[in-house]
Design a protein around this motif. Sequence first.
Motif, PDB file in Angstrom:
ATOM      1  N   ALA A 230      -1.568   2.734  -7.901  1.00  0.00           N
ATOM      2  CA  ALA A 230      -1.894   4.030  -8.507  1.00  0.00           C
ATOM      3  C   ALA A 230      -0.699   4.974  -8.367  1.00  0.00           C
ATOM      4  O   ALA A 230       0.075   4.894  -7.415  1.00  0.00           O
ATOM      5  CB  ALA A 230      -3.116   4.632  -7.842  1.00  0.00           C
ATOM      6  N   ASP A 231      -0.586   5.863  -9.308  1.00  0.00           N
ATOM      7  CA  ASP A 231       0.455   6.874  -9.280  1.00  0.00           C
ATOM      8  C   ASP A 231       0.186   7.824  -8.108  1.00  0.00           C
ATOM      9  O   ASP A 231      -0.940   8.310  -7.958  1.00  0.00           O
ATOM     10  CB  ASP A 231       0.421   7.632 -10.607  1.00  0.00           C
ATOM     11  N   PRO A 232       1.202   8.111  -7.272  1.00  0.00           N
ATOM     12  CA  PRO A 232       0.986   9.020  -6.137  1.00  0.00           C
ATOM     13  C   PRO A 232       0.473  10.403  -6.553  1.00  0.00           C
ATOM     14  O   PRO A 232      -0.330  11.000  -5.836  1.00  0.00           O
ATOM     15  CB  PRO A 232       2.366   9.119  -5.482  1.00  0.00           C
ATOM     16  N   LEU A 233       0.906  10.900  -7.695  1.00  0.00           N
ATOM     17  CA  LEU A 233       0.411  12.203  -8.152  1.00  0.00           C
ATOM     18  C   LEU A 233      -1.072  12.137  -8.487  1.00  0.00           C
ATOM     19  O   LEU A 233      -1.839  13.068  -8.203  1.00  0.00           O
ATOM     20  CB  LEU A 233       1.200  12.685  -9.366  1.00  0.00           C
ATOM     21  N   GLU A 234      -1.501  11.019  -9.071  1.00  0.00           N
ATOM     22  CA  GLU A 234      -2.920  10.816  -9.379  1.00  0.00           C
ATOM     23  C   GLU A 234      -3.733  10.733  -8.087  1.00  0.00           C
ATOM     24  O   GLU A 234      -4.810  11.334  -7.978  1.00  0.00           O
ATOM     25  CB  GLU A 234      -3.100   9.531 -10.193  1.00  0.00           C
TER      26      GLU A 234
END
Length: 114
Positions: A64-68
């Motif tokens: 998963a994207d860290p920002l997400e």
Amino acid sequence: MARALNAAVQLARTPNDGPAHASASRAAALAAAQAWRTVSLVRAHHPERRALALLLARAEAGSADPLELARWARLLRGTARCPISFRPAREPIRSPALAPHRARPGADRAAAGR
């Protein structure tokens, strides 16, 4: 749950070498174990349990994207209900934690032979 997501974000942002990565990895593993215990407290077939389990599996897998993940951690803080609008995007998660439980290897075959 939010603590596990934040720990996964920290791990993703830490370079792969050195003591900082080892420390972040240990913190992420501990937070994930605590989060799995929390997920296990949700009723078995409740949609929130599935959503939380998939989100946690994505965080552990690093897919998963860290920002997400950081955004979901903010939404999951406190005692509010799980924002059930979470739908895992893209590919299915292959995680041993989400696989069907078997009592012991070969138990299915032994039961079928009776």
